[in-house]
Design a protein around this motif. Structure first.
Motif, PDB file in Angstrom:
ATOM      1  N   VAL B  37     -12.048 -47.814  40.227  1.00  0.00           N
ATOM      2  CA  VAL B  37     -12.995 -48.403  39.272  1.00  0.00           C
ATOM      3  C   VAL B  37     -12.679 -47.893  37.872  1.00  0.00           C
ATOM      4  O   VAL B  37     -12.622 -48.674  36.905  1.00  0.00           O
ATOM      5  CB  VAL B  37     -14.442 -48.064  39.672  1.00  0.00           C
ATOM      6  CG1 VAL B  37     -15.403 -48.541  38.616  1.00  0.00           C
ATOM      7  CG2 VAL B  37     -14.780 -48.686  41.014  1.00  0.00           C
ATOM      8  N   LEU B  41     -11.315 -50.159  34.756  1.00  0.00           N
ATOM      9  CA  LEU B  41     -11.987 -50.183  33.452  1.00  0.00           C
ATOM     10  C   LEU B  41     -10.989 -49.825  32.350  1.00  0.00           C
ATOM     11  O   LEU B  41     -11.008 -50.425  31.273  1.00  0.00           O
ATOM     12  CB  LEU B  41     -13.167 -49.206  33.445  1.00  0.00           C
ATOM     13  CG  LEU B  41     -14.374 -49.672  34.264  1.00  0.00           C
ATOM     14  CD1 LEU B  41     -15.427 -48.582  34.320  1.00  0.00           C
ATOM     15  CD2 LEU B  41     -14.964 -50.945  33.669  1.00  0.00           C
ATOM     16  N   HIS B  44      -8.925 -52.713  31.688  1.00  0.00           N
ATOM     17  CA  HIS B  44      -9.691 -53.758  31.022  1.00  0.00           C
ATOM     18  C   HIS B  44     -10.018 -53.377  29.584  1.00  0.00           C
ATOM     19  O   HIS B  44     -10.453 -54.227  28.804  1.00  0.00           O
ATOM     20  CB  HIS B  44     -10.979 -53.994  31.811  1.00  0.00           C
ATOM     21  CG  HIS B  44     -11.668 -55.276  31.467  1.00  0.00           C
ATOM     22  ND1 HIS B  44     -11.084 -56.501  31.683  1.00  0.00           N
ATOM     23  CD2 HIS B  44     -12.873 -55.539  30.915  1.00  0.00           C
ATOM     24  CE1 HIS B  44     -11.907 -57.448  31.282  1.00  0.00           C
ATOM     25  NE2 HIS B  44     -12.992 -56.889  30.818  1.00  0.00           N
ATOM     26  N   ILE B 117     -10.116 -54.969  41.411  1.00  0.00           N
ATOM     27  CA  ILE B 117     -11.324 -54.850  40.592  1.00  0.00           C
ATOM     28  C   ILE B 117     -11.064 -55.358  39.181  1.00  0.00           C
ATOM     29  O   ILE B 117     -11.930 -55.995  38.573  1.00  0.00           O
ATOM     30  CB  ILE B 117     -11.815 -53.388  40.591  1.00  0.00           C
ATOM     31  CG1 ILE B 117     -12.244 -53.012  42.013  1.00  0.00           C
ATOM     32  CG2 ILE B 117     -12.970 -53.189  39.640  1.00  0.00           C
ATOM     33  CD1 ILE B 117     -12.716 -51.608  42.158  1.00  0.00           C
ATOM     34  N   PHE B 118      -9.858 -55.126  38.685  1.00  0.00           N
ATOM     35  CA  PHE B 118      -9.509 -55.642  37.364  1.00  0.00           C
ATOM     36  C   PHE B 118      -9.590 -57.167  37.353  1.00  0.00           C
ATOM     37  O   PHE B 118     -10.153 -57.759  36.430  1.00  0.00           O
ATOM     38  CB  PHE B 118      -8.106 -55.176  36.980  1.00  0.00           C
ATOM     39  CG  PHE B 118      -7.570 -55.826  35.745  1.00  0.00           C
ATOM     40  CD1 PHE B 118      -8.214 -55.653  34.525  1.00  0.00           C
ATOM     41  CD2 PHE B 118      -6.438 -56.615  35.794  1.00  0.00           C
ATOM     42  CE1 PHE B 118      -7.731 -56.256  33.381  1.00  0.00           C
ATOM     43  CE2 PHE B 118      -5.951 -57.225  34.650  1.00  0.00           C
ATOM     44  CZ  PHE B 118      -6.596 -57.045  33.446  1.00  0.00           C
ATOM     45  N   LEU B 121     -13.198 -58.025  37.290  1.00  0.00           N
ATOM     46  CA  LEU B 121     -13.850 -57.724  36.002  1.00  0.00           C
ATOM     47  C   LEU B 121     -13.687 -58.886  35.031  1.00  0.00           C
ATOM     48  O   LEU B 121     -14.565 -59.171  34.223  1.00  0.00           O
ATOM     49  CB  LEU B 121     -13.207 -56.476  35.382  1.00  0.00           C
ATOM     50  CG  LEU B 121     -13.769 -55.113  35.736  1.00  0.00           C
ATOM     51  CD1 LEU B 121     -12.938 -54.024  35.061  1.00  0.00           C
ATOM     52  CD2 LEU B 121     -15.213 -55.010  35.295  1.00  0.00           C
ATOM     53  N   ARG B 122     -12.537 -59.547  35.135  1.00  0.00           N
ATOM     54  CA  ARG B 122     -12.275 -60.625  34.184  1.00  0.00           C
ATOM     55  C   ARG B 122     -13.076 -61.871  34.482  1.00  0.00           C
ATOM     56  O   ARG B 122     -13.116 -62.793  33.666  1.00  0.00           O
ATOM     57  CB  ARG B 122     -10.781 -60.962  34.202  1.00  0.00           C
ATOM     58  CG  ARG B 122      -9.959 -59.786  33.733  1.00  0.00           C
ATOM     59  CD  ARG B 122      -8.679 -60.218  33.143  1.00  0.00           C
ATOM     60  NE  ARG B 122      -7.754 -60.780  34.127  1.00  0.00           N
ATOM     61  CZ  ARG B 122      -6.527 -61.138  33.839  1.00  0.00           C
ATOM     62  NH1 ARG B 122      -6.090 -61.033  32.623  1.00  0.00           N
ATOM     63  NH2 ARG B 122      -5.744 -61.618  34.770  1.00  0.00           N
ATOM     64  N   VAL B 124     -16.352 -61.803  35.066  1.00  0.00           N
ATOM     65  CA  VAL B 124     -17.759 -61.635  34.670  1.00  0.00           C
ATOM     66  C   VAL B 124     -18.066 -62.651  33.572  1.00  0.00           C
ATOM     67  O   VAL B 124     -17.363 -62.700  32.568  1.00  0.00           O
ATOM     68  CB  VAL B 124     -18.006 -60.205  34.165  1.00  0.00           C
ATOM     69  CG1 VAL B 124     -19.423 -60.063  33.669  1.00  0.00           C
ATOM     70  CG2 VAL B 124     -17.736 -59.208  35.266  1.00  0.00           C
ATOM     71  N   PHE B 143     -23.104 -52.164  31.976  1.00  0.00           N
ATOM     72  CA  PHE B 143     -22.228 -52.017  33.122  1.00  0.00           C
ATOM     73  C   PHE B 143     -23.025 -52.008  34.410  1.00  0.00           C
ATOM     74  O   PHE B 143     -22.720 -52.726  35.364  1.00  0.00           O
ATOM     75  CB  PHE B 143     -21.429 -50.709  32.990  1.00  0.00           C
ATOM     76  CG  PHE B 143     -20.509 -50.459  34.155  1.00  0.00           C
ATOM     77  CD1 PHE B 143     -19.321 -51.154  34.273  1.00  0.00           C
ATOM     78  CD2 PHE B 143     -20.855 -49.552  35.140  1.00  0.00           C
ATOM     79  CE1 PHE B 143     -18.477 -50.941  35.345  1.00  0.00           C
ATOM     80  CE2 PHE B 143     -20.016 -49.342  36.224  1.00  0.00           C
ATOM     81  CZ  PHE B 143     -18.828 -50.039  36.327  1.00  0.00           C
ATOM     82  N   ILE B 147     -22.277 -56.073  34.583  1.00  0.00           N
ATOM     83  CA  ILE B 147     -20.842 -56.135  34.899  1.00  0.00           C
ATOM     84  C   ILE B 147     -20.583 -55.757  36.352  1.00  0.00           C
ATOM     85  O   ILE B 147     -19.933 -56.489  37.103  1.00  0.00           O
ATOM     86  CB  ILE B 147     -20.044 -55.195  33.959  1.00  0.00           C
ATOM     87  CG1 ILE B 147     -20.250 -55.646  32.517  1.00  0.00           C
ATOM     88  CG2 ILE B 147     -18.574 -55.193  34.321  1.00  0.00           C
ATOM     89  CD1 ILE B 147     -19.637 -54.733  31.506  1.00  0.00           C
ATOM     90  N   TRP B 148     -21.129 -54.603  36.777  1.00  0.00           N
ATOM     91  CA  TRP B 148     -20.812 -54.090  38.108  1.00  0.00           C
ATOM     92  C   TRP B 148     -21.259 -55.012  39.238  1.00  0.00           C
ATOM     93  O   TRP B 148     -20.459 -55.316  40.137  1.00  0.00           O
ATOM     94  CB  TRP B 148     -21.368 -52.680  38.267  1.00  0.00           C
ATOM     95  CG  TRP B 148     -21.065 -52.108  39.609  1.00  0.00           C
ATOM     96  CD1 TRP B 148     -21.956 -51.784  40.569  1.00  0.00           C
ATOM     97  CD2 TRP B 148     -19.773 -51.835  40.144  1.00  0.00           C
ATOM     98  NE1 TRP B 148     -21.302 -51.316  41.677  1.00  0.00           N
ATOM     99  CE2 TRP B 148     -19.964 -51.332  41.434  1.00  0.00           C
ATOM    100  CE3 TRP B 148     -18.471 -51.976  39.648  1.00  0.00           C
ATOM    101  CZ2 TRP B 148     -18.902 -50.965  42.252  1.00  0.00           C
ATOM    102  CZ3 TRP B 148     -17.420 -51.608  40.459  1.00  0.00           C
ATOM    103  CH2 TRP B 148     -17.640 -51.113  41.743  1.00  0.00           C
ATOM    104  N   THR B 151     -18.924 -57.871  39.416  1.00  0.00           N
ATOM    105  CA  THR B 151     -17.567 -57.478  39.790  1.00  0.00           C
ATOM    106  C   THR B 151     -17.449 -57.217  41.274  1.00  0.00           C
ATOM    107  O   THR B 151     -16.561 -57.747  41.947  1.00  0.00           O
ATOM    108  CB  THR B 151     -17.172 -56.202  39.020  1.00  0.00           C
ATOM    109  OG1 THR B 151     -17.352 -56.448  37.636  1.00  0.00           O
ATOM    110  CG2 THR B 151     -15.758 -55.817  39.297  1.00  0.00           C
TER     111      THR B 151
END
Lengths: 277, 249
Positions: B37, B41, B44, B117-118, B121-122, B124, B143, B147-148, B151
């Motif tokens: 994670v 981040l 990102h 996860i990356f 993340l994109r 969101v 977050f 976000i979380w 994600t």
């Protein structure tokens, strides 16, 4: 090392050049051929098996469908290294069993105290080349299972409307399959196949488990502490340096494969809407 | 001994080795997840140094075989032994496969998980982020609340596959690291048994059975988590878990 070269690069560099071009290192460089050869050969077998299994999965005959699905799911469900060890051993034993039916008499079988093979005449020793071929085919079988599920999914991903349009144009089922469905399948399959190829390339590092003198085994030998000056300079444990070279080699191979597949995808997707997705 | 009896006796003798595989997975997955994670981040983040570092780490560990990584770390640890570990008196601990195995697996799974996860993340939605900022949420609050949850919901199906394949990758550990005190995992024990009676079909089949069953259990467990994560999503819009190996070593 010729004198004129030593004069140009200096004696320090020349000593290093000497070291990395000695006989054992040259053998190491040659063994990269095993890795690349196994990847290419395994990839070819995987593609053929993947296409066959994907085609059989659409068969009208239920047992064939089940067998194909079973192959894909069981091989994918166990670690590649397990199958990689199992298949060559099982293949060898099967061959030995066949040989034993002809070569071993009842008395010989009774006299043999070993658990396997049944008698001494039935013992088979594979050469390095044969082991190499066996290893490549095993890689092909493992990754053929992955490829078959990719191809199966890609075949189903071709838009239904296109198939219906082709039928409306009066194409026969065979023409629809070959000219529309399989032709377009590649575009959907390429991202997945590129993934399978990366996996296959990385699992070529397992060749040394089948006693093939591949790059890993040579790296281990060359890097091991050397106490004899006739075998090159005396050095402590240098194995991590050699493994670092292998690491860089595999990363470079991945990078090259990525570029190749990007080019292939662009080429296969000319004039297709799906290629932009 | 008949084939069936061989199978039954193998189920018994491979039960403890299976726990070693479970140990390797359990010891590396939680740590790897947390690190992943953070790494995702970093990847990102808008700071080029952080983002570049994360990208290089992810590429290096995903682009090279786990087998070589194991050899690499083990031989590195061996070279540092005389100068570093032995003076500190930690050589028995640092060179032990039960420490080194999870260490390499953690480094490895961190890279694969960070990539997953990356990617998530994109996805969101920008609108939700804007709304969170408009509410005056602090970065941590953003977050935590926006976000979380997005994600992890997107990443979970892929992460499930990553966990299954990490578990299968634990089969490689004892091919690269030395066996200490007859502590063996499934593959090592099956190979050991094979060299005693050459019964390749029983030993490897039972080892494969253990891998299949435990992988299936992981899959079912992650499926339950997935349903919980998607509790608020309408049933027909939920993403079902599929056994789709995209990331393997």
């Amino acid at each position: 090392m010729p004198d004129w070269l030593t004069n140009i690069v200096g004696s320090d560099v020349a000593a290093w050049l000497d070291y990395v071009t000695n006989g054992r290192h040259l053998q190491w460089y040659a063994s990269f051929g095993y890795t690349i050869g196994a990847a290419l050969l395994g990839g070819a077998v995987a593609l053929v098996l993947g296409l066959t299994a994907a085609a059989l999965r659409r068969s009208r005959f239920l047992p064939v469908r089940l067998a194909s699905a079973g192959y894909a799911n069981i091989v994918r469900g166990v670690p590649d290294v397990l199958f990689f060890l199992f298949f060559p051993l099982a293949f060898e034993q099967a061959l030995e069993w066949i040989v034993a039916t002809g070569a071993c008499s009842v008395e010989e079988r009774a006299a043999s105290s070993a658990l396997w093979p049944p008698c001494r005449d039935a013992n088979i020793f594979f050469s390095t080349t044969q082991y190499f071929l066996l290893a490549s085919v095993t890689l092909g079988i493992v990754y053929g299972a992955f490829a078959s599920s990719v191809i199966h999914g890609a075949t189903a991903a071709v838009p239904r409307a296109q198939l219906e349009a082709a039928r409306a144009f009066g194409m026969s089922e065979r023409q629809v399959l070959w000219r529309v469905q399989i032709r377009q399948m590649w575009i959907y399959a390429l991202p997945g196949l590129s993934n399978v190829w990366m996996l296959l390339v990385k699992s070529t590092s397992l060749l040394s488990l089948l006693q093939i003198n591949d790059i890993v085994m040579w790296a281990d030998r060359l890097g091991a502490p050397n106490f004899q000056s006739r075998a090159g300079p005396i050095h402590p444990d240098w194995r991590w340096r050699y493994y670092l070279v292998l690491l860089v080699f595999y990363i470079a191979l991945t990078w090259l494969s990525e570029r190749f597949f990007r080019w292939l995808r662009r080429r296969a997707g000319r004039g297709m809407i799906a290629a932009e997705a | 001994m008949g084939f069936l009896e061989a199978i039954v006796s193998d189920i018994g003798s491979l039960a403890v080795p299976a726990l070693f595989n479970v140990y390797f997975a359990v010891a590396s997955i939680p740590v790897g997840f947390v690190l992943a994670v953070l790494l995702a981040l970093a990847r990102h983040s808008r700071r080029p140094v952080l983002s570049r570092f994360a990208a290089v780490y992810i590429y290096a560990f995903r682009g090279s075989p786990l087998f070589i990584q194991l050899f690499m770390v083990y031989s590195l640890m061996l070279s540092l032994n005389l100068s570093l570990w032995r003076p500190w008196g930690v050589d028995g601990f640092v060179l032990h496969p039960l420490f080194l195995g999870p260490l390499v697996l953690t480094l490895n799974t961190t890279a694969y998980t960070a990539e997953i996860i990356f990617g998530a993340l994109r996805t969101v939605p920008q609108g939700e982020l804007d709304a969170a900022r408009a509410y005056g949420m602090s970065p941590w609050r953003q977050f935590r609340s926006v976000i979380w949850p997005n994600t992890i919901r997107v990443a979970w199906p892929a992460y499930t596959n990553e966990v299954v394949f990490l578990f299968q990758a634990t089969a490689l550990v004892y091919f690269a690291l030395p066996v200490v005190d007859q502590q063996r995992d499934l593959m090592s024990k099956a190979t050991d048994l094979f060299y005693r009676d050459f019964n390749v079909f029983a030993h490897y089949a039972v080892a494969a059975g253990y891998f299949l069953v435990i992988s299936w259990l992981i899959f079912v467990g992650c499926g339950a988590v997935n349903r919980r994560l998607n509790a608020h999503v309408a049933p027909q819009r939920r993403v079902a878990l599929r056994y789709a190996p995209k990331y393997l070593r």
